[in-house]
Enzyme design. Structure first.
Site, PDB file in Angstrom:
ATOM      1  CB  CYS A  18      -0.643  -0.134   1.378  1.00 44.51           C
ATOM      2  SG  CYS A  18      -2.047  -1.305   1.232  1.00 44.51           S
ATOM      3  N   GLY A  44       0.198   0.926  -5.057  1.00 40.72           N
ATOM      4  CA  GLY A  44      -1.956  -0.081  -4.703  1.00 40.72           C
ATOM      5  C   GLY A  44      -2.508   1.022  -5.989  1.00 40.72           C
ATOM      6  CG  ASN A 123       3.170   0.118   3.225  1.00 37.35           C
ATOM      7  OD1 ASN A 123       2.745  -1.135   2.831  1.00 37.35           O
ATOM      8  ND2 ASN A 123       3.927   0.521   2.864  1.00 37.35           N
ATOM      9  N   GLY A 124       0.754  -1.711   5.345  1.00 38.46           N
ATOM     10  CA  GLY A 124       2.120  -3.508   6.496  1.00 38.46           C
ATOM     11  C   GLY A 124       1.102  -4.186   6.833  1.00 38.46           C
ATOM     12  CE1 TYR A 263       7.328  -5.312 -10.561  1.00 40.64           C
ATOM     13  CE2 TYR A 263       5.931  -6.169  -7.969  1.00 40.64           C
ATOM     14  CZ  TYR A 263       5.723  -5.518  -9.312  1.00 40.64           C
ATOM     15  OH  TYR A 263       4.789  -5.482 -10.272  1.00 40.64           O
TER      16      TYR A 263
END
Length: 486
Positions: A18, A44, A123-124, A263
């Protein structure tokens, strides 16, 4: 008219976790948040949300499905989000109802406490969320979403601390896993990273204002200056009196996600003082040293394989060429998703440069192999175009283990590398050769000259090694067996 849900490559790529963004001390926070989220869209693409606070109208929010450019640029939406402070979130569904997200699952989440309201964007992934959720429900909490992030709001509500930052510290000491959080109150912007610093979070300045973001590329788009990374285990609280730094967690060795280098992050971002682009180019250099092969052209699988392909070409001396062209306007297909259209798959997004490929020995450089289905389709396209040989070179080690720290990874049995050797994967995909960079080679490329320290790894590389730095407790309770928890 019906649409395909996502692009043809989505099912064979690890989805970014995210993206979070926040700003304080500006005249129109929502506009800056929308621009920041646009720069983080690669993290996202399913949905996004923005929340702001204005002294006259209070907290306001907007949550939408789709891309930021399509949903948060309309004057009607942005006009409802006034104020000098705001946070935002773009998401894929990594926990909760994957593939069937409800609007109530879209962050930021908001809670009203005795000392005022607060919103968080996370985020996570909380790896003990299910056990916490059960406990909270038994004690009377009513959940509105299927997201693990909502647990943090409920834990904050049950804290006896007198301020929202202190309540957040209380809550985060209960959760396990990975988290980079941007939060806001009426007057303060808060950023916090988990003790291992698995997920990224950076701090910037915008004139007299402050910015928090998942990546530095989002600072660039709004003209903010990058100051530093929020450190692992650090909480920053920014208010009228400036910035305060707190250390609410026990100190542990950092384990930043190494796949951010490979990535997830945009190539124009900076991680740990290093250009992501330069790191990916260095991965290609290491790959050429480890897995040389005679060929005529080095071609990237666009776009994520491009920097590594450039590095491979430079080190090997084999010419670099754009053998595959990406359709820049490919999003959702605009026609009925019949079986024939689905079978077009990769061809809707990628097309082979036939005049260049015909009769050549081709090295294809890609960032990863997950299920292997996309690799097979690309190989077929290259051979159909008349290539003499196809050699795959992969800019990451074999992805053999799922991630439980905020990445939408398939179950382990669906990961090709979990059930096949490198040679078996080569035969399964049907190419002349297939080689992955070694884990040591990846570490050297990201700046660890001695390679991976097996006694104390410098990064989280669980998706490659099966060694998890935080026990994925919910999954262990369901019977998952990691190689190790370290």
């Amino acid at each position: 008219m019906r649409f395909l849900s996502g692009t043809p490559l989505d099912d064979d790529k690890l989805r970014e976790e995210c993206g979070v963004f926040g700003v304080i001390g500006v005249t129109d926070a929502a506009s800056f948040v929308a621009l920041g989220l646009h720069a983080l869209q690669h993290r996202g693409q399913e949905a996004g949300g923005i929340m702001t606070h204005c002294p006259t109208s209070g907290f306001q929010s907007a949550h939408r499905f789709g891309l930021v450019r399509d949903t948060f640029t309309k004057a009607g939406v942005m006009d409802t989000l006034p104020g000098p402070i705001g946070i935002g979130h773009v998401r894929y569904s990594t926990a909760g109802s994957k593939g069937a997200t409800q609007i109530r699952d879209v962050q930021p989440f908001f809670g009203e406490f005795a000392m005022g309201g607060a919103a968080i964007a996370h985020n996570g992934n909380v790896t003990n969320a299910e056990s916490i959720r059960r406990e909270l429900i038994e004690r009377g909490s009513i959940f509105q979403s299927s997201s693990d992030s909502e647990c943090i709001i409920h834990l904050m509500a049950r804290s006896f601390q007198k301020t929202i930052p202190e309540r957040m510290k209380d809550a985060l000491r209960r959760v396990e896993g990975a988290f980079s959080i941007v939060a806001m109150t009426r007057t303060k912007l808060i950023g916090v990273r988990d003790p291992l610093g698995v997920r990224p979070l950076v701090l910037g300045r915008l004139g007299d204002g402050w910015v928090l973001s998942s990546e530095t590329c989002a600072l660039d788009i709004i003209g903010a200056d990058f100051l530093r990374e929020v450190e692992p285990g650090e909480m920053v609280v920014i208010g009228p009196d400036g910035l305060e730094s707190h250390r609410p967690f026990e100190t542990r060795g950092a384990r930043f996600c190494v796949f951010e280098h490979v990535y997830f992050s945009r190539p124009d971002s900076i991680i740990g003082g290093r250009s992501v682009y330069e790191t990916r180019r260095a991965i290609g250099v290491e790959l050429a040293r480890e897995a040389a092969v005679e060929a005529d052209l080095v071609c990237p699988v666009p776009d994520s394989g491009t920097p590594a392909a450039i590095g491979y070409s430079q080190e090997s001396g084999i010419p670099y060429a754009m053998g595959i062209i990406r359709n820049q306007y490919m999003g959702r297909t605009f026609i009925e998703p019949t079986e024939q259209i689905r079978n077009m798959g990769v061809r809707l997004k990628l097309n082979v440069n036939r005049a260049l490929i015909r009769g050549k020995r081709i090295i294809l450089v890609d960032d990863s192999v997950v299920r292997g289905t996309t690799s097979m389709k690309i190989k077929d396209m290259i051979l159909d175009a008349g290539a003499a040989e196809v050699h795959f070179r992969i800019a990451s080690p074999p992805t053999a283990w799922p991630c439980f720290y905020g990445v939408d990874t398939p179950e382990r049995e669906k990961l090709l590398a979990s059930r096949m050797t490198e040679d078996e994967m080569r035969d399964h995909i049907g190419v002349d050769s297939l080689r992955f960079i070694s884990l040591d080679g990846l570490y050297r490329a990201v700046g660890e000259a001695g390679g991976r320290n097996n006694a104390c790894p410098q990064y989280c590389d669980a998706c490659f090694s099966g060694e998890y730095p935080v026990a994925p407790q919910d999954m262990l309770d369901k019977g998952f067996k990691p190689r190790a928890v370290v």
